[in-house]
Design a protein around this motif. Structure first.
Motif, mmCIF file in Angstrom:
data_model
loop_
_atom_site.group_PDB
_atom_site.id
_atom_site.type_symbol
_atom_site.label_atom_id
_atom_site.label_comp_id
_atom_site.label_asym_id
_atom_site.label_seq_id
_atom_site.Cartn_x
_atom_site.Cartn_y
_atom_site.Cartn_z
ATOM 1 N N UNK A 1 59.766 2.467 18.765
ATOM 2 C CA UNK A 1 60.873 3.385 19.100
ATOM 3 C C UNK A 1 61.228 4.283 17.917
ATOM 4 N N UNK A 2 60.214 4.879 17.332
ATOM 5 C CA UNK A 2 60.402 5.706 16.130
ATOM 6 C C UNK A 2 60.935 7.080 16.508
ATOM 7 N N UNK A 3 61.991 7.492 15.799
ATOM 8 C CA UNK A 3 62.584 8.816 16.015
ATOM 9 C C UNK A 3 62.788 9.474 14.659
ATOM 10 N N UNK A 4 62.194 10.644 14.496
ATOM 11 C CA UNK A 4 62.352 11.378 13.255
ATOM 12 C C UNK A 4 63.749 11.974 13.186
ATOM 13 N N UNK A 5 64.435 11.707 12.090
ATOM 14 C CA UNK A 5 65.784 12.239 11.872
ATOM 15 C C UNK A 5 65.710 13.525 11.063
ATOM 16 N N UNK A 6 64.877 13.513 10.025
ATOM 17 C CA UNK A 6 64.810 14.661 9.132
ATOM 18 C C UNK A 6 63.541 14.564 8.288
ATOM 19 N N UNK A 7 62.935 15.705 8.032
ATOM 20 C CA UNK A 7 61.793 15.785 7.129
ATOM 21 C C UNK A 7 61.961 17.032 6.276
ATOM 22 N N UNK A 8 61.711 16.876 4.991
ATOM 23 C CA UNK A 8 61.788 18.034 4.107
ATOM 24 C C UNK A 8 60.797 17.908 2.968
ATOM 25 N N UNK A 9 60.358 19.064 2.490
ATOM 26 C CA UNK A 9 59.501 19.086 1.319
ATOM 27 C C UNK A 9 60.389 19.046 0.087
ATOM 28 N N UNK A 10 60.010 18.219 -0.867
ATOM 29 C CA UNK A 10 60.741 18.083 -2.123
ATOM 30 C C UNK A 10 59.714 18.075 -3.254
ATOM 31 N N UNK A 11 60.199 18.108 -4.478
ATOM 32 C CA UNK A 11 59.319 18.025 -5.633
ATOM 33 C C UNK A 11 59.610 16.721 -6.362
ATOM 34 N N UNK A 12 58.549 15.960 -6.626
ATOM 35 C CA UNK A 12 58.642 14.701 -7.363
ATOM 36 C C UNK A 12 57.574 14.746 -8.448
ATOM 37 N N UNK A 13 57.980 14.584 -9.683
ATOM 38 C CA UNK A 13 57.054 14.598 -10.816
ATOM 39 C C UNK A 13 56.145 15.835 -10.778
ATOM 40 N N UNK B 1 69.388 -1.675 7.233
ATOM 41 C CA UNK B 1 69.941 -1.987 8.547
ATOM 42 C C UNK B 1 70.644 -0.741 9.090
ATOM 43 N N UNK B 2 70.521 -0.511 10.375
ATOM 44 C CA UNK B 2 71.141 0.661 10.990
ATOM 45 C C UNK B 2 72.652 0.656 10.707
ATOM 46 N N UNK B 3 73.168 1.809 10.294
ATOM 47 C CA UNK B 3 74.585 1.935 9.990
ATOM 48 C C UNK B 3 74.929 1.629 8.542
ATOM 49 N N UNK B 4 73.936 1.205 7.750
ATOM 50 C CA UNK B 4 74.184 0.860 6.344
ATOM 51 C C UNK B 4 73.287 1.662 5.406
ATOM 52 N N UNK B 5 72.796 2.777 5.885
ATOM 53 C CA UNK B 5 71.835 3.596 5.152
ATOM 54 C C UNK B 5 72.375 4.064 3.804
ATOM 55 N N UNK C 1 66.519 -0.082 12.606
ATOM 56 C CA UNK C 1 66.575 0.118 11.157
ATOM 57 C C UNK C 1 66.507 1.606 10.845
ATOM 58 N N UNK C 2 67.031 1.957 9.688
ATOM 59 C CA UNK C 2 66.885 3.290 9.112
ATOM 60 C C UNK C 2 65.749 3.228 8.116
ATOM 61 N N UNK C 3 64.890 4.232 8.108
ATOM 62 C CA UNK C 3 63.746 4.280 7.200
ATOM 63 C C UNK C 3 63.756 5.606 6.446
ATOM 64 N N UNK C 4 63.434 5.544 5.183
ATOM 65 C CA UNK C 4 63.275 6.751 4.387
ATOM 66 C C UNK C 4 62.002 6.612 3.565
ATOM 67 N N UNK C 5 61.135 7.602 3.665
ATOM 68 C CA UNK C 5 59.868 7.598 2.943
ATOM 69 C C UNK C 5 59.751 8.840 2.081
ATOM 70 N N UNK C 6 59.132 8.696 0.932
ATOM 71 C CA UNK C 6 58.711 9.830 0.118
ATOM 72 C C UNK C 6 57.244 9.590 -0.210
ATOM 73 N N UNK D 1 62.911 10.868 7.040
ATOM 74 C CA UNK D 1 63.830 9.808 7.497
ATOM 75 C C UNK D 1 63.600 9.565 8.981
ATOM 76 N N UNK D 2 63.579 8.292 9.340
ATOM 77 C CA UNK D 2 63.373 7.881 10.722
ATOM 78 C C UNK D 2 64.380 6.792 11.086
ATOM 79 N N UNK D 3 64.650 6.692 12.366
ATOM 80 C CA UNK D 3 65.310 5.519 12.928
ATOM 81 C C UNK D 3 64.254 4.875 13.801
ATOM 82 N N UNK D 4 64.114 3.562 13.683
ATOM 83 C CA UNK D 4 63.065 2.864 14.425
ATOM 84 C C UNK D 4 63.528 1.436 14.709
ATOM 85 N N UNK D 5 62.662 0.683 15.332
ATOM 86 C CA UNK D 5 62.924 -0.732 15.578
ATOM 87 C C UNK D 5 61.832 -1.568 14.930
#
Length: 166
Positions: free
Chosen positions: A91-103, A142-146, A121-126, A111-115
């Motif tokens: 049940x993955x749902x994309x919340x937001x995606x953006x390009x950023x600069x790292x190193x 945990x959802x609601x505690x992001x 759960x809330x997920x954030x990936x870089x 960012x996704x909300x999924x099960x």
């Protein structure tokens, strides 16, 4: 640990890391060396065989992981590499995606909300590529505690710097 155990199992089974050292915020393993930012108190480091670094907060169920892959990885776009991190979640749902600069490299922050095992759960990936390696950072909340531990994820990522593996 009962809340985060499924996360750790999803990220990889606990095991030993041969040739991997983590000292003063610097991870060294054959062929790669990098620095990450510091975490606030409360995070417990755990060894997960499929990740270079992983931490969890037992009381809340938050989890962080960092991994580098320098051999045998696809030269895929960052969005495809990010999708690989979603394997095992439903049940993955994309919340937001953006390009950023790292190193000094383009990175994809998603960012996704999924099960996971039916639990939301809330997920954030870089994800970024640098010096023939793919680096990925994951934050599971945990959802609601992001927001509660987001500052630690930001610190981890903003402190990242790939160093010479000599």
């Amino acid at each position: 640990m009962h809340r985060v155990l499924p996360v750790l199992l999803l990220l990889g089974l606990a095991g030993c890391h041969r040739g991997v050292r983590f000292d003063q915020q610097v991870l060294t393993k054959p062929g790669v060396r990098y620095r990450v930012g510091e975490l606030s108190p409360g995070w417990e480091r755990v060894k997960v065989s499929s990740n270079d670094l992983a931490w969890f907060v037992e009381d809340t169920g938050h989890a962080l992981q960092v991994n580098s892959t320098c051999k045998g990885h696809e030269d895929a776009p960052l969005d495809v590499l990010t999708r690989h991190l979603l394997m095992g979640f439903t049940d993955r749902h994309e919340v937001e995606t953006q390009q950023v600069v790292v190193d000094e490299r383009e990175a994809l922050r998603s960012r996704f909300v999924a099960r996971m095992d039916g639990v939301p759960v809330d997920l954030l990936f870089v994800v970024l590529k640098k010096d023939n390696c793919v680096y990925d950072f994951s934050y599971v909340s945990p959802l609601g505690r992001f927001e509660e531990r987001l500052v630690d994820f930001e610190s981890l990522v903003h402190g990242f710097h790939a160093e010479s593996a000599s």
